[in-house]
Design a protein around this motif. Structure first.
Motif, mmCIF file in Angstrom:
data_model
loop_
_atom_site.group_PDB
_atom_site.id
_atom_site.type_symbol
_atom_site.label_atom_id
_atom_site.label_comp_id
_atom_site.label_asym_id
_atom_site.label_seq_id
_atom_site.Cartn_x
_atom_site.Cartn_y
_atom_site.Cartn_z
ATOM 1 N N GLU A 9 14.336 123.580 14.356
ATOM 2 C CA GLU A 9 15.724 123.443 14.800
ATOM 3 C C GLU A 9 16.166 124.719 15.518
ATOM 4 O O GLU A 9 16.855 124.668 16.541
ATOM 5 C CB GLU A 9 16.610 123.163 13.583
ATOM 6 N N THR B 255 11.896 126.910 6.294
ATOM 7 C CA THR B 255 12.997 127.789 6.703
ATOM 8 C C THR B 255 12.643 129.271 6.659
ATOM 9 O O THR B 255 13.445 130.108 7.057
ATOM 10 C CB THR B 255 14.229 127.568 5.793
ATOM 11 N N LYS C 299 18.463 127.187 8.710
ATOM 12 C CA LYS C 299 17.893 126.065 9.453
ATOM 13 C C LYS C 299 16.385 126.216 9.540
ATOM 14 O O LYS C 299 15.874 127.334 9.602
ATOM 15 C CB LYS C 299 18.474 126.043 10.861
#
Lengths: 77, 426, 350
Positions: free
Chosen positions: C190, B422, C186
């Motif tokens: 994604e 992330t 995210k």
């Protein structure tokens, strides 16, 4: 400046001391010079030797201009 | 091509006399593991350890991370060209042991090995801190060449992962996910309204110790080609490289490629996920030109509307990335590129070595040069002998209190350019 | 713990002194009680910080006395010993924004204090703050004050406490070229798929890294026949006829020079010099060939190695010259060289 002249349609060789900057700004043919205050000379040499040194760099620059390159190239020797 | 991917979650790993999986616990005998590892003749000795999430443990230098998988039905076997034959994989049934990985370590192979911290600030940066890691610590035989050692360590990891996965072969998976990609014609008829999308994956192929393998073939020798997206789930692509730890794709990431997974989630709904295109990142300009030309050609041939392109590594591969992007966009195909940045420790430098206005949709996995201070942890699996030598570290890394100050570049998977993690930057 | 100290800079309008007719209101310091938007900031700070002084200055007054007023602002701030300084927000007010940005940069540079301001991204003042002040993104009118304060106040507190400041998109400031890491909600794959779906649908999306504006130019083909080629010399080393007839600036040059070397076989101390201010000029002045090798080029011309040395040379000063100007000069020089039948260029830099 190098890039803009080349963009107008002329091959340009960039003779400069700080070659990494030349790489960053995007010159295609690059020839390393001696030092910032005297790129094509060396005041510590006798006049004749200094001129010979300058001639070598200019000849290298001409060699660069007559060499086909596909990307950024530093002409070291 | 249809693959049913069964998942069996491993809840703990324990050493024991007998190797087996029972009630979600993986029991392994060190003797069994050693026997498997020592089939590699360039390995002198092998030891094993377990690192669990939250423990005060640092694994370094990390070579590869592998998820144990086994084929339970259908053609071929996991890691074709290395462990199995070269049958085309990606169909039938596969069982994956989730929640765990096999991590290979040992004396350094090259400067670009990684760090996995199981707790502390370092753990946030690596996705592998959340797994139970079965660590394989190998010593090479004397006078072993670097590339022989790399190959032996790579094979040991693959073999041990396969051995472990084999223990679960007859256990019913807790959950099964089905991935299906029809052939081009059927897909076109099935989803006539949906935009046709592919994934273009650039594989690290900068030369010895910087290679990726596809069905056993060194990726620097391939022309770009087309795979069904399920093939990589069976280990068709695997890592043999020692580029910077933060953004190389360990084998685990190839098996669990997140772009493949996330495109599959949209498949049949918002897009038609047509194919997985692979290309390389070679060191000669002619190779870069050829591969990007071929990649753009394949995209056009497949009648695509859009692609996601991912890079692996940085520096001259940035040029491959930009070439691919430019040439694919020039075919009228929309692109999104995924990469990471080397913007300097102060974040002020040029992030990529190359740029082009065609690259107008970019996802970044963060600035790999950012410094992080990793505290001293209680236990080291592997060795700290090389911590100041690996890429992203320095001879000033080790602090007087035992902590290390390093760029996140050293952390395995921190800036994954396939978007496995992330981390990002603005 | 004592409250953190904040100094606030506002213009005559926000100090409720008056509008355009009062824009010449001279600089003034009001210690203690917050003024205008300072009240909203005080509320947002709660028990954590207080405004210890408000600097008020008319926009015209500032812009007519930039240097002097900036100096005064720095002095006033210094006397108040704050932990952080807030400027504005200026929204889309150009002169106000310029004052905020200029003073913020000066306070940052001279006092090494953290500074925060707020502006509409198109406000010309944004540029003056560069990578020195955090410029919070506001809408283009003062109606956005509540929101601006809500973002600026916590950022100011963070800065005052020397806490880690997150990425521009988290904290709400304008990114001025410094990349900062943060964890997204995210994963990257994604986000890539979402961005792709938007791009396919033709909907707006935001790239996470806008491409920098540095471009590459295709290398021109090599010179085939050197012995018949006309070569030109160009330099960014500032070589010009003695006395610098066109007054080319020694730094951040606003022009380039075009000079004849017809009949010149050697550049000497008596005839040429350098206008460059970025390096020790003594070597170049003593023998300008050390920068612009006219002597060697004449020799090579005589020997037939090159066809001809172009009778004009071009010069500018590469010292701190803005990229945009250098680009303009390059394009113009290229045009002139091309029409003069030049085949190739040697460009020397110091």
């Amino acid at each position: 400046m190098v890039k803009e002249i080349e963009r107008s349609g002329l091959p340009v060789v960039h003779v400069c001391t700080v070659t990494p900057i030349s790489m960053t700004v995007g010159a295609n043919r690059i020839v390393p010079a001696i030092a910032i205050p005297h790129p094509l000379g060396n005041p510590s040499l006798p006049k004749e030797e200094e001129k010979a040194l300058r001639r070598k760099i200019v000849e290298k620059a001409l060699k660069a201009l007559t060499t086909e390159v596909t990307g950024q190239t530093v002409f070291k020797d | 091509m249809k693959l049913e991917l069964g998942k069996l979650t491993i809840r703990d790993i324990r050493f024991s006399e007998e190797s087996k999986i029972s009630e979600g616990i993986l029991y392994v005998s060190k003797e069994d593991l050693r026997r498997v590892a020592l089939t590699e003749e360039k390995i002198k000795s092998a030891d094993f350890d377990i690192a669990r999430p939250g423990e005060s443990v640092r694994i370094t230098p990390v070579k590869d991370v592998v998820e144990p998988r086994v084929k339970t039905e259908g053609p071929g076997g996991i890691f074709p060209g290395f462990i199995a034959g070269v049958d085309t994989v990606g169909s039938g049934k596969t069982l994956a042991l989730k929640g765990m990985a096999v991590v290979t370590t040992g004396p350094i192979v090259n400067f670009q090995e990684g760090v996995i911290d199981m707790s502390g600030p370092g753990a946030d940066y690596t996705p592998f801190s959340k797994l139970l890691n079965l660590c394989v610590i190998c010593e090479p035989v004397d006078n072993c060449e670097k590339h022989q050692y790399e190959s032996a360590l790579r094979m040991a990891g693959l073999k041990i992962a396969s051995f472990v996965a084999g223990l679960g072969k007859d256990i019913a998976p807790e959950e099964t996910e089905t991935f299906e990609t029809p052939d081009l014609l059927t897909g076109m008829k099935a989803f006539p309204e949906l935009p046709r999308v592919a994934y273009v994956q650039m594989l690290q192929s900068q030369g010895l110790l910087h290679d990726t393998y596809v069905y056993g073939v060194d990726a620097k020798k391939i022309l770009p080609t087309v795979l069904y997206p399920t093939e990589s789930m069976d280990g068709a692509i695997l890592s043999g490289n020692c580029v910077s730890a933060c953004d190389k794709n360990p084998t685990y990431i190839h098996e669990n490629n997140p772009i493949v997974e996330d495109l599959f989630k949209q498949h049949g709904k918002t897009i038609n996920f047509v194919a997985h295109v692979i290309t390389n990142e070679n060191v000669f300009l002619a190779d870069k030109e050829r591969s990007s030309n071929q990649t753009a050609k394949l995209c056009k041939m497949l009648g695509l509307d859009a692609v996601i392109i991912s890079e692996e590594g940085f520096g001259n591969p940035d040029t491959d990335l930009i070439m691919n992007c430019k040439k694919i966009e020039a075919e009228g195909i929309k692109t999104v590129i995924v990469t990471d940045e080397y913007a300097g420790r102060d974040g002020k430098s040029q992030s990529l070595a190359d740029a082009d206005k065609a690259a107008d949709a970019l996802v970044t996995a963060g600035n790999a040069n950012q410094l992080v201070r990793l505290p001293k942890l209680d236990k080291v699996i592997g060795t700290m002998d090389y911590i100041s030598k690996i890429a992203g570290s320095s001879d000033k890394a080790l602090q007087s209190d035992g902590s290390i100050e390093v760029e996140i570049q050293v952390i395995t998977g921190a800036t994954s350019e396939v978007g496995f993690h992330t981390l990002s930057a603005r | 713990m004592s409250k953190l100290r904040v100094v606030h800079y506002i213009n005559q309008f926000f100090a409720q002194i008056g509008g355009e007719e009062k824009a010449d209101y001279p600089i003034e310091l009001r210690e203690g009680t917050p003024v205008g938007p300072g009240l909203a900031f005080t509320q947002a700070f709660g028990e954590d910080a207080e405004i210890v002084g408000t600097i008020i200055c008319g926009d015209s007054y500032f812009n007519e006395n930039i240097e002097e007023t900036t100096k005064k602002v720095v002095e006033m701030v210094k006397g108040l010993k704050p932990d952080v300084v807030i400027f504005g927000p200026a929204f889309n007010a150009g002169r106000y924004g310029f004052a905020c940005g200029t003073c913020a940069a000066a306070v940052h540079d001279e006092l090494e204090l953290p500074v925060v301001t707020g502006m509409y991204p198109e406000n010309p003042g944004v540029d003056t703050a560069k990578d020195k002040a955090y410029v919070v993104v506001t809408k283009n009118s003062a109606a956005d004050m509540r929101h601006a304060v809500k973002v600026m106040a916590p950022l100011a507190l963070k800065l005052a406490r020397h806490e880690h400041v997150g990425a521009s998109c988290e904290e709400g400031y304008i990114n001025q070229g410094i990349r900062v890491n943060f964890f997204e909600k995210k994963r990257g794959s994604e986000r890539a798929v979402e961005m792709l779906l938007k791009k396919i649908a033709g909907k707006p999306y935001e790239t996470e890294y806008p491409m920098p504006s540095f471009d590459r130019v295709e290398p021109m083909p090599a010179v085939k026949d050197l012995a018949h080629a006309k070569i030109a010399l160009v330099t960014s080393g500032g070589i010009c006829p003695k006395g610098n007839p066109d007054h080319i600036e020694s730094s951040n040059a606003t022009k380039f020079g075009e000079y004849s070397i017809e009949g010149v076989t050697d550049l000497t101390e008596e005839t040429f010099e350098t206008a460059h201010g970025g390096y020790d000029p003594s070597y170049a002045n003593e023998d300008p060939d050390r920068v612009l090798p006219v002597d060697i080029m004449r020799d090579l011309e005589k020997e037939g190695v090159i066809g001809k040395l172009h009778e004009l040379f071009y010069t500018t000063v590469g010292n701190g010259t803005a990229v945009a100007s250098a680009k303009k000069y390059g394009a113009e020089i290229g045009k002139r060289l091309l029409s003069a039948g030049v085949n190739a260029v040697i460009l020397t830099s110091t």
